[in-house]
Design a protein around this motif. Structure first.
Motif, PDB file in Angstrom:
ATOM      1  N   ARG A  64     110.983  20.536  42.440  1.00  0.00           N
ATOM      2  CA  ARG A  64     111.503  19.299  43.041  1.00  0.00           C
ATOM      3  C   ARG A  64     111.919  18.282  41.962  1.00  0.00           C
ATOM      4  O   ARG A  64     111.750  18.511  40.781  1.00  0.00           O
ATOM      5  CB  ARG A  64     110.484  18.658  43.990  1.00  0.00           C
ATOM      6  N   ASN A  65     112.446  17.169  42.441  1.00  0.00           N
ATOM      7  CA  ASN A  65     112.864  16.077  41.563  1.00  0.00           C
ATOM      8  C   ASN A  65     113.810  16.569  40.467  1.00  0.00           C
ATOM      9  O   ASN A  65     113.683  16.222  39.297  1.00  0.00           O
ATOM     10  CB  ASN A  65     111.647  15.371  40.946  1.00  0.00           C
ATOM     11  N   CYS A  66     114.770  17.408  40.852  1.00  0.00           N
ATOM     12  CA  CYS A  66     115.715  17.927  39.874  1.00  0.00           C
ATOM     13  C   CYS A  66     117.041  18.247  40.556  1.00  0.00           C
ATOM     14  O   CYS A  66     117.159  18.190  41.777  1.00  0.00           O
ATOM     15  CB  CYS A  66     115.165  19.168  39.168  1.00  0.00           C
ATOM     16  N   ALA A  76     116.274  24.071  43.798  1.00  0.00           N
ATOM     17  CA  ALA A  76     115.698  22.867  43.198  1.00  0.00           C
ATOM     18  C   ALA A  76     114.271  22.657  43.695  1.00  0.00           C
ATOM     19  O   ALA A  76     113.379  22.260  42.931  1.00  0.00           O
ATOM     20  CB  ALA A  76     116.566  21.652  43.523  1.00  0.00           C
ATOM     21  N   LYS A  77     114.038  22.917  44.975  1.00  0.00           N
ATOM     22  CA  LYS A  77     112.682  22.822  45.518  1.00  0.00           C
ATOM     23  C   LYS A  77     111.777  23.855  44.850  1.00  0.00           C
ATOM     24  O   LYS A  77     110.619  23.570  44.496  1.00  0.00           O
ATOM     25  CB  LYS A  77     112.715  23.054  47.036  1.00  0.00           C
ATOM     26  N   GLN A  78     112.295  25.057  44.682  1.00  0.00           N
ATOM     27  CA  GLN A  78     111.506  26.116  44.055  1.00  0.00           C
ATOM     28  C   GLN A  78     111.123  25.775  42.626  1.00  0.00           C
ATOM     29  O   GLN A  78     110.056  26.157  42.150  1.00  0.00           O
ATOM     30  CB  GLN A  78     112.289  27.430  44.083  1.00  0.00           C
ATOM     31  N   PRO A  98     104.874   7.667  44.895  1.00  0.00           N
ATOM     32  CA  PRO A  98     106.055   8.230  44.220  1.00  0.00           C
ATOM     33  C   PRO A  98     107.049   8.812  45.219  1.00  0.00           C
ATOM     34  O   PRO A  98     106.672   9.537  46.134  1.00  0.00           O
ATOM     35  CB  PRO A  98     105.456   9.320  43.316  1.00  0.00           C
ATOM     36  N   LEU A  99     108.292   8.478  45.027  1.00  0.00           N
ATOM     37  CA  LEU A  99     109.357   8.975  45.891  1.00  0.00           C
ATOM     38  C   LEU A  99     110.404   9.669  45.025  1.00  0.00           C
ATOM     39  O   LEU A  99     110.935   9.069  44.092  1.00  0.00           O
ATOM     40  CB  LEU A  99     110.005   7.827  46.665  1.00  0.00           C
ATOM     41  N   THR A 100     110.674  10.928  45.317  1.00  0.00           N
ATOM     42  CA  THR A 100     111.678  11.672  44.565  1.00  0.00           C
ATOM     43  C   THR A 100     112.557  12.466  45.525  1.00  0.00           C
ATOM     44  O   THR A 100     112.222  12.633  46.705  1.00  0.00           O
ATOM     45  CB  THR A 100     111.028  12.645  43.563  1.00  0.00           C
ATOM     46  N   ILE A 101     113.663  12.956  44.981  1.00  0.00           N
ATOM     47  CA  ILE A 101     114.573  13.784  45.766  1.00  0.00           C
ATOM     48  C   ILE A 101     114.955  15.018  44.966  1.00  0.00           C
ATOM     49  O   ILE A 101     114.896  15.023  43.733  1.00  0.00           O
ATOM     50  CB  ILE A 101     115.865  13.021  46.151  1.00  0.00           C
ATOM     51  N   SER A 102     115.342  16.061  45.686  1.00  0.00           N
ATOM     52  CA  SER A 102     115.913  17.257  45.076  1.00  0.00           C
ATOM     53  C   SER A 102     117.380  17.331  45.479  1.00  0.00           C
ATOM     54  O   SER A 102     117.740  16.962  46.602  1.00  0.00           O
ATOM     55  CB  SER A 102     115.168  18.508  45.540  1.00  0.00           C
ATOM     56  N   ILE A 103     118.208  17.808  44.552  1.00  0.00           N
ATOM     57  CA  ILE A 103     119.649  17.821  44.795  1.00  0.00           C
ATOM     58  C   ILE A 103     120.238  19.181  44.470  1.00  0.00           C
ATOM     59  O   ILE A 103     119.982  19.741  43.403  1.00  0.00           O
ATOM     60  CB  ILE A 103     120.364  16.743  43.946  1.00  0.00           C
ATOM     61  N   GLY A 104     121.010  19.694  45.420  1.00  0.00           N
ATOM     62  CA  GLY A 104     121.799  20.895  45.181  1.00  0.00           C
ATOM     63  C   GLY A 104     123.265  20.512  45.130  1.00  0.00           C
ATOM     64  O   GLY A 104     123.756  19.803  46.012  1.00  0.00           O
TER      65      GLY A 104
END
Length: 264
Positions: A233-235, A228-230, A198-204
């Protein structure tokens, strides 16, 4: 080469014609009879001397032009390469900030997205740098695939990416950020034969006000990325400057794994 031969021939012909005219005029002025021998010699001597010199000059000139074109092309490629991240094909850090600064000078507002691959260190440690590089390319492709014409996309270091959306509203920025997040999540990262990680990203995401510098805008976007990490993640976390922080979460996300957010 054909062009050089033609130019040398025409040049030699012009010299021969000129010499013939001068020779004929000279003989006529002196009252001498115009015979064939002086005319032939007047043609032969330029042919033996002018043609080789002209041919050499035109050939060298052609080679010089070719070399100059190659140097110009190499210079352009070098300039482009200095602006582009080799692995992803996106703008590198310096070029991204420069392009963002220019773009912001032409618009009143916009939005900046700070993007980070989730648990990228774990992917590198577990599967090696080749798979890590593949993950970065997947993310870069998703960014390019989703962004609009005129949006500025760059890799600013490691697994960190940035997007600047000129003139984007809060809704546009959130919608695009969510599309980027979903695009990465739905793209399989193959680690071995028939194995998918699984590969995801977090975005600010932060609105870019006209009075703020690039550093101020990206600082707020980075703070949103950290949140977003807190939050698991994946958000996407958005800050529009009016409220402390506005959250736009992926529906499946929970806050149960906030404790390991620092693992990125």
């Amino acid at each position: 080469m054909k062009s050089a031969l033609l130019k040398a021939f025409l040049t030699t012909l012009a010299v021969i014609v000129f010499c013939e005219l001068v020779c004929s005029a000279g003989l006529w002025w002196m009252g001498s009879e115009i015979t064939l021998f002086p005319l032939i010699m007047t043609a032969v001597l330029p042919a033996l001397t002018v043609f080789p010199i002209a041919l050499f000059s035109f050939v060298q000139n052609h080679r010089l032009k070719v070399t100059l074109r190659e140097l110009k092309l190499a210079h352009q490629q070098l300039q482009a390469k200095s602006r582009i991240d080799d692995m992803t094909g996106l703008l590198n850090r310096g070029s991204f900030f420069e392009a963002m600064k220019i773009s912001r000078s032409r618009v009143e507002t916009g939005a900046a997205l700070a993007i980070d691959a989730d648990r990228f260190k774990s992917i590198n440690d577990t599967y090696g740098h080749a798979i890590g590089d593949r993950a970065l390319k997947i993310i870069a492709f998703a960014l390019q695939n989703v962004t609009r014409k005129g949006d500025i996309v760059g890799r600013i270091g490691g697994e960190e990416f940035c997007i600047f959306l000129p003139g984007a509203s809060r809704e546009t920025a959130l919608r695009l950020a969510e599309r980027v997040r979903a695009e990465v999540e739905n793209t399989p990262l193959y680690t071995a034969a028939n194995q998918v990680h699984p590969l995801t990203i977090s975005i600010g995401c932060a609105v870019a006000f006209k009075h703020e510098s690039n550093s101020q805008v990206l600082s707020r976007a980075d703070k949103c990325l950290y949140r977003a990490k807190q939050r698991g993640r994946n958000c996407v976390v958005y800050d529009d400057g009016d409220e402390p922080t506005a959250y736009h979460l992926h529906p499946r996300q929970t806050e149960g794994n906030e404790r390991d957010a620092l693992g990125s």
